[in-house]
Each structure stands twice: as C-alpha cells, then as structure tokens.
Design an enzyme around this catalytic site. Sequence first.
Site, PDB file in Angstrom:
ATOM      1  N   HIS A  91      -3.047  -1.513  -4.326  1.00  0.00           N
ATOM      2  CA  HIS A  91      -4.517  -1.430  -4.334  1.00  0.00           C
ATOM      3  C   HIS A  91      -4.950   0.011  -4.080  1.00  0.00           C
ATOM      4  O   HIS A  91      -4.156   0.821  -3.600  1.00  0.00           O
ATOM      5  CB  HIS A  91      -5.103  -2.393  -3.285  1.00  0.00           C
ATOM      6  CG  HIS A  91      -4.752  -2.052  -1.869  1.00  0.00           C
ATOM      7  ND1 HIS A  91      -5.676  -1.937  -0.874  1.00  0.00           N
ATOM      8  CD2 HIS A  91      -3.560  -1.775  -1.283  1.00  0.00           C
ATOM      9  CE1 HIS A  91      -5.075  -1.622   0.267  1.00  0.00           C
ATOM     10  NE2 HIS A  91      -3.780  -1.525   0.040  1.00  0.00           N
TER      11      HIS A  91
ATOM     12  N   SER B  26       0.818  -1.224   0.000  1.00  0.00           N
ATOM     13  CA  SER B  26       0.000   0.000   0.000  1.00  0.00           C
ATOM     14  C   SER B  26       0.852   1.274   0.000  1.00  0.00           C
ATOM     15  O   SER B  26       1.547   1.536  -0.966  1.00  0.00           O
ATOM     16  CB  SER B  26      -0.976   0.003   1.186  1.00  0.00           C
ATOM     17  OG  SER B  26      -1.515  -1.280   1.394  1.00  0.00           O
TER      18      SER B  26
END
Lengths: 234, 74
Positions: free
Chosen positions: A141, A118
């Site tokens: 993501h 992330s």
Amino acid sequence: MKKENMNTVPNTNKAEENIEMIKEMGTANGKSSRGNIHCLTIIGQIEGHMILPPQNKTTKYEHVLPQLVAIEQNDEIDALLVILNTVGGDVEAGLAISEMISGMKKPTVSLILGGGHSIGVPLAVSAQHSFIATTATMTIHPIRMNGPVIGVPQTFEYFNRMQDRVVEFVVNNSRISRENFIKIMLETGKLANDVGSIIFGQEAVNVGLIDSVGGVTDAIETLYKMIEKRKKGD
Amino acid sequence: MLIHSIVPTESIFYSDKQYDKVSYARYNGILVEVIKGDNTSSIVRIISSDPRHYLNSSIQPSLNVNNRELFFTN
C-alpha cells in the site's frame, strides 16, 4: 578388542566434551561443515529516529546495522538468513537496512513467515534469494505521513517522490515490473478502508515479488548451495 | 517522519500504560535487553545474529541474571 577401544575413546571424549559444553555454556557447537549461517530476525515495527511507545515490539536499526557489518566482514560467518515477521514501520530505517542487505557480498536469503507488510516488502526483496511461507502475507500500500501536512499540490509531489524510493528499490531487487507493482499498490476494493492489496505466499511468487515459496529447510539449503558456489569461485 | 505500516499511527503512538523501562547490557559479550532490578536483572530478549547465542541457557528470556555479570550500555 583393543583396536575397537582405541577407535571409540576419542569419539566418546568428543561427545562428552560437547555435552559438557552444552551444560556449562548453554551452547552447542552448531557450526555445520557446510557453512556457518547467521540469522537476523526482523520483527514487529521497524523503529526509526523516534523511540516508539513500549507496547510496540520493535526492530531497532542501530542494533541491526552494526550486526550486518560484522556479518559481512567476519571470516567465520559464511551467510545470512533474514527472517521477517513485520508490520512495517519507519521508511528511512527500513530502506537503510534493505540497502545494507542488498549491498552484501556474502550469500543472503530472506524468509517471510507470518507477514512482511509495507516497508517489510523492500526488506524481503533485498536478499539475493527470497522465500515466503505458504501462509505468509504481504500488504502492499502507499506510504503515509503523520504530523501536520500542508494542503498544497507540492505535498502530493513530495509523497510521490518518497513513494518512488520504495518502488524503485523493490523493482530493482525483484522480478516485478514498476507498472505491475504500482497497480497492486493502488488497487481499491481489496483492503477494507485503505488503498492497496494483500497478497499471499504463492501470489507473491506469481507476481514476481518473491523468488520462491518455501520454509526454513529450503532457505538453509539455498544458502548452503550459495556458499559452495562462492567457495568455488574464490 | 514517514511511517509505512499496516498498523494505524494512532495505535503505534498510543500509550496509557506504564511499562517497565528496558536497559541494554552485555552478558559475556552478547547484547541483551533487560529490565534492571536492584541486584538482578530480568532478561527480556537477546539481540544477536548468532543462532548459538539463543541456546545459551543462562540468558533465556524471563531469567534473572546478577547485575555483576552484566555490563550495562545505557
């Protein structure tokens, strides 16, 4: 015989002094003649403006930012090695640390061990050269938000703009194209209950996100070469 | 607040257990995270970018250090 003694005495004294220093201070004079490397570990959650509950292992930006300033301005420090094993965390704090590292003039190398997920992605690419261990992974993501969300189209636009901050930083600091990064980020069917992808060591290099696959020796050797180059240029 | 993590937010913010509160202190100028006791404090971790600080045998995690040797920052 006498000559030999004269040669060995100072060396023995120095060795004894070193042993004494390790005994007394618990420190070894670890400075290498090739340069003094400082190491910053970014672990667990990146903690932002809110103190996270204590079961989280966190990296606190108020500790990291002054250290980076000290590393950049201290004449005794030649380079920075950033070691990452993070699950992500606060976007603002993550981007703040990333911007600080990417703005440094001293040689910087990052090494992902375990995971750089992330917001760990911009942190990994922020260094001048990035390494990833063969077994390390990166989850790419879209960002999420906690707390109440107003169900209007503007919310979607806001999310898009916040996502753009991360995407822009990654694209500007690595070899990956914007289109390719967004494609990887919005992939479906790769993560069990989320949108996004998980990529391993060599894959991260193949897509252009990370510069090379390697370990601690490769990272330190790269830093030494960068230090030498910098010293020649000065 | 924007969280970008693979850990679900409910796991990040969930806490039902009482943990010891940590304090921050300086030991010979090195920032350490400690659990403060009455006379001694237990070292939790070292916060430094200098690798040599991690070799200092008197401030290894789990060791107890006399509070007089620590300069508390909070």
